[in-house]
Scaffold this active site. Structure first.
Site, PDB file in Angstrom:
ATOM      1  NE  ARG A  22       3.983  -1.307   8.749  1.00 30.55           N
ATOM      2  CZ  ARG A  22       3.698  -2.377   7.915  1.00 30.55           C
ATOM      3  NH1 ARG A  22       2.453  -2.859   7.985  1.00 30.55           N
ATOM      4  NH2 ARG A  22       4.776  -3.186   7.543  1.00 30.55           N
ATOM      5  CB  ALA A  28       2.324 -14.094 -11.813  1.00 31.68           C
ATOM      6  CB  THR A  41      -2.107 -12.099  -3.172  1.00 35.59           C
ATOM      7  OG1 THR A  41      -0.937 -11.435  -3.573  1.00 35.59           O
ATOM      8  CG2 THR A  41      -2.476 -13.084  -4.132  1.00 35.59           C
ATOM      9  N   GLY A  75       0.844  -1.276   0.026  1.00 38.67           N
ATOM     10  CA  GLY A  75       0.050   0.053  -0.056  1.00 38.67           C
ATOM     11  C   GLY A  75       0.944   1.444   0.103  1.00 38.67           C
ATOM     12  CE  LYS A  81       0.681 -10.803  -6.227  1.00 41.14           C
ATOM     13  NZ  LYS A  81       1.552  -9.710  -6.332  1.00 41.14           N
ATOM     14  CB  CYS A 137       4.275 -12.979  -2.387  1.00 43.10           C
ATOM     15  SG  CYS A 137       3.714 -11.487  -2.229  1.00 43.10           S
ATOM     16  CG  ASP A 141      -2.087   0.610   8.740  1.00 40.19           C
ATOM     17  OD1 ASP A 141      -1.479   0.091   7.893  1.00 40.19           O
ATOM     18  OD2 ASP A 141      -2.306  -0.202  10.001  1.00 40.19           O
TER      19      ASP A 141
END
Ligand code: UDX
Ligand code: UDX
Ligand code: ADP
Length: 484
Positions: free
Chosen positions: A42, A223, A132, A17, A220, A276, A37
């Site tokens: 953060r 890949a 994702t 983000g 996604k 990921c 957030d």
């Protein structure tokens, strides 16, 4: 009206983000971008000189837009209410308990974000899936929104992000493609065009691919599975190279020259990491199983198994070359992040390698230019969920964590160590004074290069015993075969 300034809000100020919205703000001066957030510290960091993530080029982009058309805020509801387009980029970890534990994505954060959007919205919204998520999440989100809609119209889009950490800004400036999936209704197509016109500010039209929702979501996962599969393929070859005397770098080069295969992403390593690859493949496996496709599920599962095999193989090689024991021996770990140019340690192979060595009672001195001592200690003491992970079945006891020290530079880490393990391909590890390091180590002094960054011939000249992934073995290592 068309004169109205478009407002974008992104829920989730993380690795995806933050950089993505900063680049949208930079490339679209007429759009106001708010990144929100619930994590107060953060957001404070995004508003400070010390950004919460290390990413080359990010500081400059943030500095040039922050306070103009880029804002970081904890006032989630206000910015969501005002936005025309809402990106959802919250974390979707693997479920640790209940149905699908260890494989399925945990959509708790997603669902609560969706319910909050439904609660606070007073005008029509385009809601964009950025993180994702499992295929068909959009449908679930659509249901939550429409069942709580109070007459407001929502359009759901899937716009997966393909940036890689360490090169996020370059990837965002010049993406191979931007993928936008939406409903095939007129309203869905209108929403696709609205998002497309945002990217069209800097991405060439032919690189913006529009598909249906499910194709975008699945692309996604596909890949990432294909990319991870290339690494497991070359890593599987690396084991065979060591056994036969072939050199994996020569094999990769020769194979990659085939234009149907291509040269990128064929570097043998101690294993892939990052937030990921493993998560998305586990997710893919779960979806296949749920759809009655066990053969397909098993095919992809193998990519993770080979990755785990590569990490245990590396640990076994270290232990076997040091006379089958590292107990009480100091071993230096150079690099802890999952790849260079990031401070991110999520799923880093360093965690499994370190835990494997600690399991054999080694003492570790760790150096990474971007990872804090706190983070390293946290990663090594955490007993995370195990799925077919032979290496971290043992939770780390507090006493084994005491066997870990974190150093400020590579020389301090190496001093007095029997072996040096390179686990991240930081450029600075290529330029170290290895003669100086050699002098400071007990003999025989070992280098285990998990990233093929050092010049093995030069190091052997100095006197090191060198193990490099997929490379012909020293006579020392041939005499001490690793039992994988
Ligand atoms: C990946 C995808 O590349 C990106 O498109 C997606 O959006 C998110 O997941 P990331 O995990 O940030 O990005 O980094 P990546 O460069 O893909 O590296 C992943 C892991 O594979 C790292 O541990 C890296 O060291 C390893 N790797 C990569 C290899 O071992 N060999 C290679 O040839 C390439
Ligand atoms: C292959 C290699 O391509 C060649 O480099 C090697 O020297 C010999 O083996 P060949 O078997 O003649 O060549 O043909 P190829 O074009 O590779 O096709 C092999 C099979 O894969 C065919 O049945 C083809 O229909 C199939 N295929 C190929 C697919 O199903 N999908 C594809 O995307 C590509
Ligand atoms: P990624 O790598 O996908 O960007 P991160 O974990 O780095 O994932 O970032 C996800 C961010 O989303 C975290 O900072 C987390 O605090 C934030 N987040 C999660 N749920 C919500 C929510 N309901 N509202 C706002 N922010 C959220």
């Amino acid at each position: 009206s068309s004169a109205k300034m478009v407002k974008i809000c992104c829920i989730g100020a993380g690795y995806v983000g933050g950089p993505t919205m900063a680049v949208i703000a930079l490339k679209c001066p007429s759009i106001e971008v708010a990144v929100v957030d619930i994590a107060v510290s953060r957001i404070a960091a995004w508003n400070s000189d010390q950004l919460p993530i290390y990413e080359p080029g990010l500081d400059d982009v943030v500095k040039s837009c922050r306070g103009k058309n880029l804002f970081f805020s904890t006032d989630v509801e206000k910015h969501v209410a005002e936005a025309d387009i809402i990106f959802v980029s919250v974390n979707t970890p693997t479920k640790t308990r209940g149905l699908g534990a260890g494989k399925a994505a945990d959509l708790t954060y997603w669902e609560s974000a969706a319910r909050m959007i439904a609660d606070v919205s007073k005008s029509d919204k385009i809601v964009v899936e950025k993180s994702t998520v499992p295929v068909k999440t959009a449908e679930a989100i659509e249901k939550i929104l429409t069942h709580n809609s109070k007459g407001i119209k929502y359009q759901i889009l899937s716009n997966p992000e393909f940036l890689a950490e360490g090169t996020a800004i370059d990837d965002l400036f010049a993406p191979d493609r931007v993928l936008i999936g939406g409903r095939e209704t007129p309203e869905g197509q209108k929403a696709i065009q609205a998002l497309k016109s945002v990217y069209a500010n800097w991405v060439p039209e032919e690189r913006i691919i529009c598909t249906n929702l499910w194709s975008a979501e699945l692309s996604k996962l596909a890949a990432n599975a294909f990319l991870a599969q290339r690494i497991s393929s070359v890593n599987a070859m690396s084991a065979l190279c060591e056994a036969t005397g072939a050199d994996v770098a020569e094999v990769s080069h020769a194979v990659g020259k085939d234009s149907r295969i291509g040269p990128k992403f064929l570097n043998a390593s101690v294993g892939f990491g990052g937030s990921c690859f493993q998560k998305d493949i586990l997710n893919l496996v779960y979806i296949c199983e749920c759809n009655g496709l066990p053969e397909v599920a098993n095919y992809w599962k193998q990519v993770i198994k080979v990755n785990d095999y590569q990490k245990s193989r590396f640990v076994n090689r270290i232990v076997s070359s040091m006379f089958n024991t590292v107990s009480g021996k100091k071993i230096a770990i150079l690099g802890f992040a999952f790849k260079k140019d990031t401070g991110d340690t999520r799923e880093t192979p360093a965690i499994d390698v370190c835990k494997g060595l600690l399991g054999d009672k080694a003492r570790l001195s760790i150096y990474d230019p971007q990872v804090t001592e706190d983070q390293i200690q946290r990663d090594l003491s955490m007993n995370k969920f195990d799925w077919d992970h032979p290496l971290h079945l043992q939770p780390m006891s507090p006493s084994s964590v005491k066997q870990v020290s974190v150093e400020w530079d590579a020389y301090a880490a190496a001093k007095g160590a029997h072996g040096l393990c390179i686990l991240t391909e930081w450029d600075e590890f290529k330029k170290l004074d290895y003669r100086r390091i050699y002098e400071s180590m007990p003999k025989p002094a070992f280098v285990f290069d998990g990233r093929n960054v050092v010049n093995a011939a030069e190091l052997r000249e100095i006197g090191f015993v060198v193990y490099a992934i997929g490379k012909p073995l020293d006579s020392w290592l041939k005499d001490m075969p690793a039992v994988a």
